[in-house]
Scaffold this active site. Sequence first.
Site, short mmCIF file in Angstrom:
data_model
loop_
_atom_site.label_atom_id
_atom_site.label_comp_id
_atom_site.label_asym_id
_atom_site.label_seq_id
_atom_site.Cartn_x
_atom_site.Cartn_y
_atom_site.Cartn_z
N TYR A 37 0.83 -1.21 0.00
CA TYR A 37 0.00 0.00 0.00
C TYR A 37 0.86 1.25 0.00
O TYR A 37 2.08 1.19 0.21
CB TYR A 37 -0.96 0.02 1.19
CG TYR A 37 -0.35 0.37 2.53
CD1 TYR A 37 0.50 -0.49 3.21
CD2 TYR A 37 -0.62 1.61 3.12
CE1 TYR A 37 1.05 -0.16 4.44
CE2 TYR A 37 -0.08 1.94 4.37
CZ TYR A 37 0.75 1.05 5.02
OH TYR A 37 1.30 1.39 6.23
N LYS A 153 6.58 -1.40 2.28
CA LYS A 153 5.30 -0.88 2.80
C LYS A 153 4.20 -1.90 2.47
O LYS A 153 3.40 -1.71 1.54
CB LYS A 153 5.01 0.50 2.19
CG LYS A 153 4.03 1.31 3.04
CD LYS A 153 4.08 2.77 2.68
CE LYS A 153 3.00 3.60 3.35
NZ LYS A 153 3.08 3.68 4.79
N1 PDD Z 1 2.48 5.29 7.71
N2 PDD Z 1 7.18 4.14 9.28
C1 PDD Z 1 6.04 3.42 9.28
C2 PDD Z 1 6.07 2.05 9.88
C3 PDD Z 1 4.87 3.96 8.69
O1 PDD Z 1 3.75 3.23 8.66
C4 PDD Z 1 4.91 5.28 8.15
C5 PDD Z 1 3.70 5.92 7.52
C6 PDD Z 1 6.12 6.00 8.19
C7 PDD Z 1 6.24 7.40 7.61
O2 PDD Z 1 6.22 7.36 6.20
P1 PDD Z 1 5.74 8.63 5.34
O3 PDD Z 1 6.50 9.80 5.82
O4 PDD Z 1 6.06 8.27 3.94
O5 PDD Z 1 4.24 8.79 5.59
C8 PDD Z 1 7.23 5.40 8.76
C9 PDD Z 1 1.32 5.72 6.97
C10 PDD Z 1 0.97 7.14 7.15
C11 PDD Z 1 0.18 4.75 7.24
O6 PDD Z 1 0.47 3.58 7.48
O7 PDD Z 1 -0.98 5.15 7.18
#
Ligand code: PDD
Length: 291
Positions: A37, A153
């Site tokens: 995702y 992710k």
């Molecule tokens: N999550 N680390 C983890 C484990 C995360 O799930 C996320 C973001 C980040 C930060 O990534 P970014 O700056 O690209 O949003 C770091 C998203 C927001 C979510 O799971 O909804």
Amino acid sequence: MTPYVADPVYLNGRFLPLAEAGISPLDRGFLYGDGVYELIPVYSRRPFRCAEHLARLQATLDGIRLANPLDTAGWTAVVDRLIAEAPWEDLSIYLQVTRGADDKRDHAFPPAGVPPTVFAFASPLVTTPSDVRARGVAAITVADDRWAHCDLKVISLLANILARQQAVDAGCAEALLIRDGCLKEGAASNIFVVRDGVLLAPPKTRFMLPGITYDVVLELAACHGQPLEIREIHENELRAADEVWMTSSTKEVLAITTLDGAPVGNGKPGPVGERMWQWYQDFKNTVMRKG
Ligand code: PDD
């Protein structure tokens, strides 16, 4: 009431109302959490760092050996249409790809003819209320017992979910994950530490998601001459920190002012974090909103 998901959503090549979007219960996303995702923040209807999010999506798809169902133009068209039809100026776009639904349950990949399931929707961008931001939030530390590909992710987020719920049960906003004595990241955020005026950032390894916001923070630090060290952060350094912050596409830059019940520094958001928050807001309003 404002809906959380805008109509239409995108499912497998079609734009349709959420209520009409259905998938097979044999979908491998449902059976195995076998999918990936992305979440792209959108400011003034402009997707922020869309190319970087799509590049991370590609890296994750490569990491789980799933062919990308759409090319960049295809993804961009989906994102643009969801934004155009959404009722909000600031929103987030969620994208998900799973390995599809076979006619049986088998751990190994389905036959080549089984198409992936592609789903995307727009929701309002839920930002932190200003009083919470000004006060900062509480966090706990937990042992990082996730797998060894946290740089991907993927939708199988059970360890992150349990860590975040442990934080919520303790009345806290985030769980900071500690592995081999070092801080890796939060359950759904990247974590930064300030000691003696120096910004410390954990390095991008297999045990941390390479956040798009993390990159923006590093760029802003470099651009404004903020001293920065990218290196492993020992748990003792975390506990002795002057400041700790979390970053993500939805949390932006948010101070953690209590850790495991003890104040971080003087228990208030610190000056380096406050400056970074302001730089981030300026960047958002001058660059992200203008494209
Ligand atoms: N999550 N680390 C983890 C484990 C995360 O799930 C996320 C973001 C980040 C930060 O990534 P970014 O700056 O690209 O949003 C770091 C998203 C927001 C979510 O799971 O909804």
